[in-house]
Design a protein around this motif. Structure first.
Motif, PDB file in Angstrom:
ATOM      1  N   ASP A  19       0.852  -1.152  -0.008  1.00  0.00           N
ATOM      2  CA  ASP A  19       0.043   0.077   0.012  1.00  0.00           C
ATOM      3  C   ASP A  19       0.944   1.473  -0.178  1.00  0.00           C
ATOM      4  O   ASP A  19       0.473   2.327  -0.647  1.00  0.00           O
ATOM      5  CB  ASP A  19      -0.771   0.114   1.239  1.00  0.00           C
ATOM      6  CG  ASP A  19      -1.795  -1.005   1.220  1.00  0.00           C
ATOM      7  OD1 ASP A  19      -2.383  -1.294   0.034  1.00  0.00           O
ATOM      8  OD2 ASP A  19      -2.239  -1.587   2.417  1.00  0.00           O
ATOM      9  N   VAL A  20       2.095   1.095   0.402  1.00  0.00           N
ATOM     10  CA  VAL A  20       2.639   2.403   0.993  1.00  0.00           C
ATOM     11  C   VAL A  20       3.621   2.803  -0.304  1.00  0.00           C
ATOM     12  O   VAL A  20       3.946   1.783  -0.779  1.00  0.00           O
ATOM     13  CB  VAL A  20       3.575   2.438   2.292  1.00  0.00           C
ATOM     14  CG1 VAL A  20       2.838   1.928   3.491  1.00  0.00           C
ATOM     15  CG2 VAL A  20       4.590   1.077   1.960  1.00  0.00           C
ATOM     16  N   ALA A  21       3.740   4.245  -0.253  1.00  0.00           N
ATOM     17  CA  ALA A  21       4.878   4.578  -1.255  1.00  0.00           C
ATOM     18  C   ALA A  21       6.384   4.355  -1.114  1.00  0.00           C
ATOM     19  O   ALA A  21       6.597   4.334   0.220  1.00  0.00           O
ATOM     20  CB  ALA A  21       4.663   6.172  -1.486  1.00  0.00           C
ATOM     21  N   PRO A  24       8.936   8.006   1.982  1.00  0.00           N
ATOM     22  CA  PRO A  24       7.991   8.438   2.895  1.00  0.00           C
ATOM     23  C   PRO A  24       7.539   9.758   3.152  1.00  0.00           C
ATOM     24  O   PRO A  24       6.283   9.772   3.564  1.00  0.00           O
ATOM     25  CB  PRO A  24       9.107   8.294   4.330  1.00  0.00           C
ATOM     26  CG  PRO A  24      10.194   8.728   3.746  1.00  0.00           C
ATOM     27  CD  PRO A  24      10.299   7.880   2.212  1.00  0.00           C
ATOM     28  N   GLN A  27       4.268   9.234   0.989  1.00  0.00           N
ATOM     29  CA  GLN A  27       3.299   8.423   2.000  1.00  0.00           C
ATOM     30  C   GLN A  27       2.630   9.470   2.917  1.00  0.00           C
ATOM     31  O   GLN A  27       1.553   9.617   3.290  1.00  0.00           O
ATOM     32  CB  GLN A  27       3.773   7.455   2.808  1.00  0.00           C
ATOM     33  CG  GLN A  27       3.160   6.569   3.336  1.00  0.00           C
ATOM     34  CD  GLN A  27       1.925   5.951   2.637  1.00  0.00           C
ATOM     35  OE1 GLN A  27       1.946   5.644   1.529  1.00  0.00           O
ATOM     36  NE2 GLN A  27       0.754   5.812   3.138  1.00  0.00           N
ATOM     37  N   ARG A  30       0.330  11.612   1.094  1.00  0.00           N
ATOM     38  CA  ARG A  30      -0.826  10.923   0.826  1.00  0.00           C
ATOM     39  C   ARG A  30      -1.903  11.001   2.126  1.00  0.00           C
ATOM     40  O   ARG A  30      -3.030  11.307   1.740  1.00  0.00           O
ATOM     41  CB  ARG A  30      -0.380   9.668   0.394  1.00  0.00           C
ATOM     42  CG  ARG A  30      -1.851   8.542  -0.009  1.00  0.00           C
ATOM     43  CD  ARG A  30      -0.970   7.280  -0.278  1.00  0.00           C
ATOM     44  NE  ARG A  30      -0.482   7.260  -1.411  1.00  0.00           N
ATOM     45  CZ  ARG A  30       0.435   5.986  -1.694  1.00  0.00           C
ATOM     46  NH1 ARG A  30       0.305   4.949  -0.974  1.00  0.00           N
ATOM     47  NH2 ARG A  30       1.190   6.059  -2.745  1.00  0.00           N
ATOM     48  N   TRP A  31      -1.107  10.764   3.281  1.00  0.00           N
ATOM     49  CA  TRP A  31      -2.224  10.633   4.404  1.00  0.00           C
ATOM     50  C   TRP A  31      -2.637  11.834   4.879  1.00  0.00           C
ATOM     51  O   TRP A  31      -3.927  12.095   5.256  1.00  0.00           O
ATOM     52  CB  TRP A  31      -1.410   9.750   5.344  1.00  0.00           C
ATOM     53  CG  TRP A  31      -1.487   8.076   5.369  1.00  0.00           C
ATOM     54  CD1 TRP A  31      -2.124   7.426   4.393  1.00  0.00           C
ATOM     55  CD2 TRP A  31      -1.472   7.365   6.734  1.00  0.00           C
ATOM     56  NE1 TRP A  31      -2.093   6.249   4.761  1.00  0.00           N
ATOM     57  CE2 TRP A  31      -1.691   6.164   6.059  1.00  0.00           C
ATOM     58  CE3 TRP A  31      -0.947   7.594   7.706  1.00  0.00           C
ATOM     59  CZ2 TRP A  31      -1.723   5.201   7.168  1.00  0.00           C
ATOM     60  CZ3 TRP A  31      -0.937   6.448   8.712  1.00  0.00           C
ATOM     61  CH2 TRP A  31      -1.254   5.377   8.240  1.00  0.00           C
ATOM     62  N   TYR A 196       9.748   3.725   7.875  1.00  0.00           N
ATOM     63  CA  TYR A 196      10.888   3.886   6.909  1.00  0.00           C
ATOM     64  C   TYR A 196      12.050   4.455   7.861  1.00  0.00           C
ATOM     65  O   TYR A 196      12.005   4.948   8.502  1.00  0.00           O
ATOM     66  CB  TYR A 196      10.510   5.153   6.163  1.00  0.00           C
ATOM     67  CG  TYR A 196       9.345   4.817   5.206  1.00  0.00           C
ATOM     68  CD1 TYR A 196       9.495   4.780   3.754  1.00  0.00           C
ATOM     69  CD2 TYR A 196       7.978   4.738   5.579  1.00  0.00           C
ATOM     70  CE1 TYR A 196       8.438   4.411   2.810  1.00  0.00           C
ATOM     71  CE2 TYR A 196       6.922   4.641   4.751  1.00  0.00           C
ATOM     72  CZ  TYR A 196       7.156   4.458   3.420  1.00  0.00           C
ATOM     73  OH  TYR A 196       6.148   4.393   2.519  1.00  0.00           O
TER      74      TYR A 196
END
Length: 211
Positions: A19-21, A24, A27, A30-31, A196
């Motif tokens: 799911d994660v990029a 970081p 990510q 995104r969140w 990460y």
């Protein structure tokens, strides 16, 4: 109901390695954007934890004002308790807790001061009342009462009017991350944790942690 009986079983979402990029910051963006879209209250609020020269930890809520590939930035009084902590121990952690999404982000790393140009740009973008307040409050120092604080503001307004300069003791910090963890609440306390960590070559490793 006792305090020990208060609990929430998180079931909203999941987080997997796929799911994660790869990056970081992508990510986090995104969140953060998802939290904005969801209308999370005070989405930019984060707990900043510092450690004093005596090794005593302290945490407080501050507001993130920017983030990019360089790190995560906020502004404050350099003479404050957190400023004194960072002067003696320039490492800190940040924590975002977006309750409606059942998510946390933990960020750890070294902290540096922002440049005068960056400080000026943000200071003069603030409401005039906030600019005046930066002069009026000797942050973290004792004061006799509320009236004394309000008188300090009156004195600042009398001195500078609605064009106060940026105080030399006021400015920003940037946390340069070495470790960023994304936490998604899951049922039965078996939460998803993806971390990460910055490598010596500048790349980021990605690993799942047990809850």
């Amino acid at each position: 109901m006792s305090i020990a009986d208060i609990r929430t079983d998180y079931q909203r979402d999941q987080l997997t390695e796929t799911d994660v990029a790869a990056d970081p910051f992508a990510q986090f963006s995104r969140w953060f954007d998802q939290a904005l879209t969801a209308g999370v209250p005070e989405v930019n609020a984060m707990t900043l934890s510092t450690v004093s020269a005596e090794g005593k930890p302290s945490g407080r809520i501050v507001l993130i004002k920017d983030y990019d590939q360089r790190g995560f930035s906020w502004f404050t009084n350099y003479d404050s308790a957190k400023g004194q902590d960072l002067a003696s121990n320039p490492f800190a952690s940040l924590l975002f807790f977006w309750i409606p999404l059942e998510r946390q982000v933990r960020i750890e790393g070294r902290v540096e001061k922002l440049s005068d140009a960056e400080n000026d740009t943000y200071f003069f973008s603030r409401p005039v009342g906030s600019q005046q307040g930066a002069h009026a409050s000797h942050q973290s120092q004792p004061i006799a009462n509320r009236e004394a604080l309000e008188q300090q503001l009156v004195d600042v307004v009398a001195k500078f009017g609605d064009q106060p300069p940026r105080p030399a003791h006021w400015g920003g910090y940037r946390l340069i991350p070495e470790r960023i963890e994304f936490w998604q609440g899951r049922p039965s306390r078996l939460h998803d944790r993806i971390v990460y960590e910055k490598q010596t070559d500048g790349s980021w490793s990605i690993q799942r942690l047990q809850p």
